[in-house]
Motif scaffolding. Structure first.
Motif, short mmCIF file in Angstrom:
data_model
loop_
_atom_site.label_atom_id
_atom_site.label_comp_id
_atom_site.label_asym_id
_atom_site.label_seq_id
_atom_site.Cartn_x
_atom_site.Cartn_y
_atom_site.Cartn_z
N GLU A 105 -52.86 17.35 -30.26
CA GLU A 105 -52.39 16.73 -29.02
C GLU A 105 -52.31 15.21 -29.18
O GLU A 105 -51.35 14.58 -28.73
CB GLU A 105 -53.31 17.09 -27.86
CG GLU A 105 -52.84 16.53 -26.53
CD GLU A 105 -53.79 16.84 -25.38
OE1 GLU A 105 -53.49 16.41 -24.24
OE2 GLU A 105 -54.82 17.49 -25.62
N LEU A 106 -53.32 14.63 -29.81
CA LEU A 106 -53.30 13.18 -30.03
C LEU A 106 -52.12 12.79 -30.90
O LEU A 106 -51.48 11.75 -30.67
CB LEU A 106 -54.60 12.73 -30.69
CG LEU A 106 -55.84 12.68 -29.79
CD1 LEU A 106 -57.05 12.25 -30.58
CD2 LEU A 106 -55.63 11.75 -28.60
N ALA A 107 -51.83 13.59 -31.91
CA ALA A 107 -50.70 13.28 -32.79
C ALA A 107 -49.40 13.27 -32.01
O ALA A 107 -48.52 12.42 -32.24
CB ALA A 107 -50.64 14.30 -33.92
N THR A 108 -49.27 14.19 -31.06
CA THR A 108 -48.06 14.24 -30.23
C THR A 108 -47.96 13.01 -29.35
O THR A 108 -46.88 12.41 -29.22
CB THR A 108 -48.07 15.51 -29.36
OG1 THR A 108 -48.09 16.66 -30.22
CG2 THR A 108 -46.84 15.56 -28.47
N ILE A 109 -49.08 12.60 -28.75
CA ILE A 109 -49.08 11.41 -27.90
C ILE A 109 -48.76 10.16 -28.72
O ILE A 109 -47.99 9.30 -28.29
CB ILE A 109 -50.44 11.25 -27.19
CG1 ILE A 109 -50.70 12.43 -26.25
CG2 ILE A 109 -50.50 9.94 -26.41
CD1 ILE A 109 -52.09 12.44 -25.63
N LEU A 110 -49.33 10.09 -29.92
CA LEU A 110 -49.13 8.92 -30.78
C LEU A 110 -47.68 8.73 -31.20
O LEU A 110 -47.27 7.62 -31.56
CB LEU A 110 -50.01 9.02 -32.03
CG LEU A 110 -51.48 8.61 -31.84
CD1 LEU A 110 -52.31 9.04 -33.04
CD2 LEU A 110 -51.58 7.10 -31.66
N GLU A 111 -46.89 9.79 -31.13
CA GLU A 111 -45.48 9.67 -31.48
C GLU A 111 -44.75 8.71 -30.55
O GLU A 111 -43.74 8.10 -30.93
CB GLU A 111 -44.80 11.04 -31.45
CG GLU A 111 -45.24 11.97 -32.56
CD GLU A 111 -44.58 13.34 -32.46
OE1 GLU A 111 -43.82 13.55 -31.48
OE2 GLU A 111 -44.82 14.19 -33.33
N ASN A 112 -45.27 8.56 -29.32
CA ASN A 112 -44.64 7.68 -28.34
C ASN A 112 -45.55 6.52 -27.96
O ASN A 112 -45.48 6.00 -26.84
CB ASN A 112 -44.24 8.48 -27.10
CG ASN A 112 -43.17 9.51 -27.41
OD1 ASN A 112 -42.23 9.22 -28.14
ND2 ASN A 112 -43.32 10.71 -26.87
#
Length: 302
Positions: A105-112
């Protein structure tokens, strides 16, 4: 800005009511430009702007965004105005979270998340969102507000004053006793308002960032509200507060936040290399330990 302000002017014949009206109008305008509480603010309109499309900026918002990008580079990404989604997900935003985010989930948030997705035109008049980033200026806009009020007072001809918004402040000249302004650095303990150290300032700005009041306990683990925008995780170092003294309050405000992410060793190394005045409080074996840069010595009030 979700906080209070305080202004002290040392002069004869001050029209306090008239001056307050001017200050209120100025702060209202800044709020309408940079608030995330106001859905119609200029900043929130930018946060809803079409990706890849230039957005026209007011001179004030253009300056703060440019200054944010400059300090992002100087702190190697530690200060980042796009970190908001991570702060919210860790439970320090408007919605309290009780579940620790998984790495995926953090990786997905970090994309933006990342200042690299925010572009500003060469003339500084336009900004572009390259990804669906959300810009939050809470770690620099208060300092900018302090600077703007101080410049208003200067333009009105006042020579001695103190301006404070939410703990960030800027002083000019002397206090009512004809001495340098004395500023207290709060002690991080269970007695709010107690003083760790006092500093004497002339024509300078000061801001403090600390983690000792804003944290969460989840499943026996304590998490700081200071989130590293590079890793996506709360910081785990022993720095509990850092005070920065610079010319402008916007710069002090932003660097204090950046140093809170960087930690004591990297912050002190940066300060020494760049002749910057910082004062840090770290926790070592349950004790608060003071550390400061060489440039801070001149401000210590014995």
């Amino acid at each position: 800005m979700g906080t209070s302000y305080h202004v002290t002017v040392v002069a004869d014949g001050v029209d306090a009511d008239g001056l307050k009206a001017q200050i209120d109008a100025l702060l209202l305008r800044i709020n309408q430009q940079m608030s995330t509480y106001d859905s119609d603010s200029e900043l929130m309109q930018f946060n809803r702007s079409e990706q890849g499309k230039p957005f026209e900026l007011s001179p004030e918002l253009a300056f703060v965004l440019s200054e944010s990008q400059r300090i992002n580079l100087l702190t190697q990404g530690a200060f980042d105005v796009t970190v908001g989604p991570l702060v919210n997900r860790w439970g320090f935003g408007p919605e309290e979270e009780r579940v620790i985010p998984a790495a995926e989930e953090l990786a997905t948030i970090l994309e933006n998340v990342g200042a690299k997705w925010l572009s500003i035109s060469d003339d500084g008049r336009q900004a572009i969102r390259r990804r669906p980033i959300f810009v939050d200026l809470s770690a620099i806009a208060k300092g900018f507000g302090v600077d703007q009020v101080a410049e208003l007072l200067r333009d009105e001809g006042y020579l001695n004053y103190l301006v404070e918004i939410g703990g960030e402040l800027r002083v000019k000249g002397h206090n009512a006793l004809g001495l340098p302004w004395r500023i207290a650095i709060e002690r991080p303990n269970l007695a709010p308002g107690s003083v760790q150290a006092a500093i004497a300032l002339l024509n300078r700005s000061v801001a403090t960032s600390g983690s000792y009041r804003n944290f969460r306990d989840v499943d026996g683990e304590r998490y700081s509200h200071t989130i590293n925008p590079v890793t996506g995780f709360p910081v785990a170092h022993n720095l509990v507060s850092v005070t920065v003294v610079t010319d402008t309050c916007a710069e002090a405000d932003a660097f204090a936040t950046g140093f809170s992410v960087m930690g004591p060793e990297a912050s002190l190394a940066y300060a020494e290399s760049n002749n910057m005045a910082i004062f840090m409080l770290t926790e070592v074996d349950g004790r608060v330990v003071e550390r400061w840069s060489s440039a801070f010595n001149q401000y210590l009030d014995d």
